[in-house]
Write a protein that holds these residues in place. Structure first.
Motif, PDB file in Angstrom:
ATOM      1  N   ARG A 336      48.579  47.244  58.230  1.00  0.00           N
ATOM      2  CA  ARG A 336      48.492  46.986  56.797  1.00  0.00           C
ATOM      3  C   ARG A 336      47.474  45.885  56.477  1.00  0.00           C
ATOM      4  NH1 ARG A 336      52.966  49.041  53.927  1.00  0.00           N
ATOM      5  NH2 ARG A 336      54.560  49.970  55.244  1.00  0.00           N
ATOM      6  N   LYS A 337      46.666  45.509  57.466  1.00  0.00           N
ATOM      7  CA  LYS A 337      45.631  44.478  57.313  1.00  0.00           C
ATOM      8  C   LYS A 337      46.241  43.096  56.998  1.00  0.00           C
ATOM      9  CE  LYS A 337      42.204  47.415  57.762  1.00  0.00           C
ATOM     10  NZ  LYS A 337      42.971  48.655  57.930  1.00  0.00           N
ATOM     11  N   VAL A 338      47.372  42.794  57.643  1.00  0.00           N
ATOM     12  CA  VAL A 338      48.072  41.519  57.464  1.00  0.00           C
ATOM     13  C   VAL A 338      48.145  40.813  58.816  1.00  0.00           C
ATOM     14  CG1 VAL A 338      50.329  40.488  56.972  1.00  0.00           C
ATOM     15  CG2 VAL A 338      49.439  42.277  55.482  1.00  0.00           C
ATOM     16  N   PRO A 339      47.837  39.505  58.886  1.00  0.00           N
ATOM     17  CA  PRO A 339      47.909  38.763  60.160  1.00  0.00           C
ATOM     18  C   PRO A 339      49.360  38.451  60.539  1.00  0.00           C
ATOM     19  CG  PRO A 339      47.257  37.283  58.398  1.00  0.00           C
ATOM     20  CD  PRO A 339      47.335  38.656  57.786  1.00  0.00           C
ATOM     21  N   GLN A 340      50.062  39.472  61.083  1.00  0.00           N
ATOM     22  CA  GLN A 340      51.499  39.345  61.273  1.00  0.00           C
ATOM     23  C   GLN A 340      51.879  38.308  62.330  1.00  0.00           C
ATOM     24  OE1 GLN A 340      52.770  43.325  62.277  1.00  0.00           O
ATOM     25  NE2 GLN A 340      52.299  43.079  64.457  1.00  0.00           N
ATOM     26  N   ASN A 341      51.090  38.155  63.381  1.00  0.00           N
ATOM     27  CA  ASN A 341      51.419  37.149  64.401  1.00  0.00           C
ATOM     28  C   ASN A 341      51.362  35.740  63.822  1.00  0.00           C
ATOM     29  OD1 ASN A 341      51.738  39.151  66.308  1.00  0.00           O
ATOM     30  ND2 ASN A 341      49.648  38.992  67.077  1.00  0.00           N
ATOM     31  N   ALA A 342      50.358  35.504  62.972  1.00  0.00           N
ATOM     32  CA  ALA A 342      50.249  34.190  62.313  1.00  0.00           C
ATOM     33  C   ALA A 342      51.410  33.987  61.341  1.00  0.00           C
ATOM     34  CB  ALA A 342      48.911  34.090  61.575  1.00  0.00           C
ATOM     35  N   LEU A 343      51.868  35.066  60.698  1.00  0.00           N
ATOM     36  CA  LEU A 343      53.014  34.984  59.789  1.00  0.00           C
ATOM     37  C   LEU A 343      54.287  34.602  60.542  1.00  0.00           C
ATOM     38  CD1 LEU A 343      52.486  38.073  57.444  1.00  0.00           C
ATOM     39  CD2 LEU A 343      52.746  35.705  56.705  1.00  0.00           C
ATOM     40  N   PHE A 344      54.504  35.226  61.714  1.00  0.00           N
ATOM     41  CA  PHE A 344      55.692  34.909  62.515  1.00  0.00           C
ATOM     42  C   PHE A 344      55.689  33.433  62.925  1.00  0.00           C
ATOM     43  CE2 PHE A 344      55.830  39.590  63.623  1.00  0.00           C
ATOM     44  CZ  PHE A 344      57.008  39.831  62.939  1.00  0.00           C
ATOM     45  N   LEU A 345      54.523  32.930  63.317  1.00  0.00           N
ATOM     46  CA  LEU A 345      54.419  31.521  63.711  1.00  0.00           C
ATOM     47  C   LEU A 345      54.834  30.608  62.566  1.00  0.00           C
ATOM     48  CD1 LEU A 345      53.428  29.244  65.646  1.00  0.00           C
ATOM     49  CD2 LEU A 345      51.169  29.500  64.583  1.00  0.00           C
ATOM     50  N   SER A 346      54.316  30.856  61.364  1.00  0.00           N
ATOM     51  CA  SER A 346      54.622  30.011  60.212  1.00  0.00           C
ATOM     52  C   SER A 346      56.113  30.042  59.874  1.00  0.00           C
ATOM     53  CB  SER A 346      53.811  30.465  58.994  1.00  0.00           C
ATOM     54  OG  SER A 346      52.425  30.355  59.254  1.00  0.00           O
ATOM     55  N   CYS A 347      56.711  31.217  59.919  1.00  0.00           N
ATOM     56  CA  CYS A 347      58.121  31.352  59.546  1.00  0.00           C
ATOM     57  C   CYS A 347      59.045  30.673  60.548  1.00  0.00           C
ATOM     58  CB  CYS A 347      58.489  32.827  59.407  1.00  0.00           C
ATOM     59  SG  CYS A 347      57.744  33.606  57.956  1.00  0.00           S
ATOM     60  N   ILE A 348      58.711  30.777  61.816  1.00  0.00           N
ATOM     61  CA  ILE A 348      59.521  30.103  62.842  1.00  0.00           C
ATOM     62  C   ILE A 348      59.517  28.597  62.613  1.00  0.00           C
ATOM     63  CG2 ILE A 348      59.595  29.521  65.305  1.00  0.00           C
ATOM     64  CD1 ILE A 348      58.600  32.435  65.815  1.00  0.00           C
ATOM     65  N   LEU A 349      58.335  28.053  62.267  1.00  0.00           N
ATOM     66  CA  LEU A 349      58.236  26.613  62.049  1.00  0.00           C
ATOM     67  C   LEU A 349      58.959  26.178  60.775  1.00  0.00           C
ATOM     68  CD1 LEU A 349      54.562  26.109  63.183  1.00  0.00           C
ATOM     69  CD2 LEU A 349      56.585  25.247  64.325  1.00  0.00           C
ATOM     70  N   LEU A 350      59.001  27.043  59.758  1.00  0.00           N
ATOM     71  CA  LEU A 350      59.714  26.691  58.527  1.00  0.00           C
ATOM     72  C   LEU A 350      61.208  26.506  58.774  1.00  0.00           C
ATOM     73  CD1 LEU A 350      58.251  28.738  55.535  1.00  0.00           C
ATOM     74  CD2 LEU A 350      57.685  26.464  56.313  1.00  0.00           C
ATOM     75  N   LEU A 351      61.722  27.180  59.781  1.00  0.00           N
ATOM     76  CA  LEU A 351      63.146  27.058  60.082  1.00  0.00           C
ATOM     77  C   LEU A 351      63.519  25.648  60.526  1.00  0.00           C
ATOM     78  CD1 LEU A 351      63.750  30.443  61.944  1.00  0.00           C
ATOM     79  CD2 LEU A 351      64.441  29.844  59.619  1.00  0.00           C
TER      80      LEU A 351
END
Length: 498
Positions: A336-351
């Motif tokens: 879908r042209k979305v940087p999903q690995n970078a998204l996972f990294l950000s969400c893990i850190l928000l926790l």
């Protein structure tokens, strides 16, 4: 709906231009109206009194020039994906590395603050709810929304921003009705006289005025968010200037207008840190249901900020990976042209925001600490944007001359804003809580410096940075040829007129 795909020399999948004018406009507004206004303005008012009006006006005025400098630079080369790209190109690869990772860190910290705020307001709406439940739910919801498409992010942020606009407009309308109808409360009548009849406009004198800057700066965090949408905005030459030019109106309406109403309905002496003045005003008006609705609005505001944080951090890490400043795994896009690995990294850190809430007893103090660290890092990013502009003016004067979106005030105004940033950093040293956060922040830059020393000589980094420069060079040649043609056309026109 058709989309324009941004391609690279290697024909690798790239970000798509799916953000329309309405998305860009509302993302810019959402960035200008942060959690700091809804949650932090109580502390700002209690510290500075009515002079807080001037605090917000001054900060908004100064940051407008930062945004104009950013706009001129982004439009000088449409291959710039964000301000870390032009920092790397103009100041050197170290600047792209420090800017990109610091901006990423800023938004991770801001996202943590938003998770804390969401948990705090969820507890008010649903007393007794365990803090970890709204925290985890927020991160999961925003991850799912951002994994879809960039258009899904744009739509989500559009509605979040619209909710904030409606809430502030409702506050101003209700407040004006209370003032002109002679509303009375235990604190006295609602009247514009409250702005100066309780110790004057500067009741806490100069140092109280200075204290207002400490908290108010965080309210503007995200104002530069429109700069990270450059690679995914349709018709950026038209839409980015429109979004940036409306910043002064937003500041006057959403910040100054709302605060004037709040302090007119209730004397500034009644405001307390940690309590939202928006909720207090609707409760005072006897609109219990409206107060609950505003609580939900404040919740959505924090969700909006966290949503922006997840978006911007993922795009920044994606850009860093493309330039060789982050692991290659983060440069991959989903179907879908979305940087999903970078998204996972950000969400893990928000926790980690959930851990922080349980580590300390006072949510308010946790919020103040992370917001101060974030504000200091944002000042660094804004300063890099201005430093890049200075280098742009000295190295590429022909592109500046041909620009249709020049920064007003030019080089002298840059130094005025630098002086203001120095004042803000000094203001953070005047209170114990913000001083601690200010002293802790350099640890981040020390860690970045060590990482840069290790990374800068690696062959993989050098190869990816060379590809990045090659990509920029192609667009730069086009821009320079266009600038030369425009200059020749202007000279020919002038000679004809003479």
């Amino acid at each position: 709906m058709s989309t324009e795909t941004v391609t690279t020399p290697g024909n690798t999948p790239h970000l798509e231009r799916q953000l329309s004018n309405r998305h860009i406009q509302l993302i810019a507004i959402g960035g200008a109206i942060g959690t700091g206004l809804f949650m932090g303005s109580g502390k700002t008012i209690s510290a500075a009194g009515p002079s807080v009006i001037f605090v917000y006006m001054i900060i908004g005025f100064m940051l407008f020039f930062v945004m104009r400098a950013m706009g001129e630079l982004l439009l000088s080369n449409l291959h710039y994906k964000s301000f870390s790209d032009f920092a790397a190109d103009l100041l050197g690869p170290w600047a792209g590395f420090f800017t990109g990772w610091t901006y990423w860190f800023c938004w991770v910290i801001t996202g943590i603050a938003d998770v804390i705020a969401i948990a705090a307001y969820s507890e008010e709406l649903w007393p007794g709810v365990p803090l970890w439940i709204p925290g985890i739910a927020t991160v999961v919801i925003l991850l799912v929304l951002n994994l879809a498409t960039v258009r899904a992010f744009g739509e989500t942020e559009f509605w979040f921003a619209l909710i904030k606009i409606i809430a502030i407009a409702a506050l101003i309308i209700v407040g004006l009705f209370m003032i002109f109808s002679g509303f009375q409360s235990d604190a006295g009548p609602a009247t514009f006289n409250n702005l100066w009849s309780h110790g004057g406009m500067f009741p806490n004198e100069f140092m109280g005025f200075v204290a207002g800057f400490q908290i108010a700066v965080f309210a503007f965090v995200g104002i530069e968010l429109v700069g990270t949408t450059a690679a995914e905005a349709k018709d950026p030459e038209k839409n980015l200037p429109k979004a940036i030019n409306s910043i002064p109106i937003r500041v006057l309406l959403f910040y100054v207008g709302a605060l004037i109403i709040l302090m007119s309905v209730t004397p500034w002496t009644q405001f307390q840190a940690g309590h939202s003045p928006f909720i207090a005003m609707f409760s005072l008006a006897g609109l219990g249901a409206a107060a609950t609705i505003v609580n939900l609005v404040v919740l959505s505001s924090a969700m909006s900020s966290a949503n922006s944080g997840i978006y911007s951090t993922s795009r920044m890490v994606y850009g860093l990976a493309q330039e060789g400043d982050a692991p290659t795994v983060f440069s991959r896009l989903s179907s879908r042209k979305v940087p999903q690995n970078a998204l996972f990294l950000s969400c893990i850190l928000l926790l980690s925001g959930i851990v922080l809430m349980y580590a300390g007893k006072d949510i308010g103090k946790a919020f103040d600490m992370v917001t101060t660290v974030s504000a200091v890092c944002f000042v660094f990013v804004w300063s890099i944007i201005l430093a890049s502009y200075l280098k742009f003016r000295s190295r590429r004067p022909h592109l500046h001359e041909s620009s249709k979106y020049k920064m007003p005030g030019g080089v002298p105004m840059v130094w005025v804003v630098f002086a203001f940033f120095a004042f803000v950093l000094w203001a953070l040293t005047t209170q114990p809580d913000t001083l601690v956060a200010l002293l802790v922040t350099p640890i981040w830059f020390i860690l970045l410096g060590v990482a840069w020393i290790i990374l800068r000589k690696r062959p993989s980094h050098l190869a990816r940075y060379a590809e990045f420069q090659k990509d920029l060079a192609g667009e730069k040649e086009v821009a320079e040829e266009k600038a030369l043609a425009d200059a020749e056309l202007a000279d020919a026109k002038a000679s004809r007129e003479n």
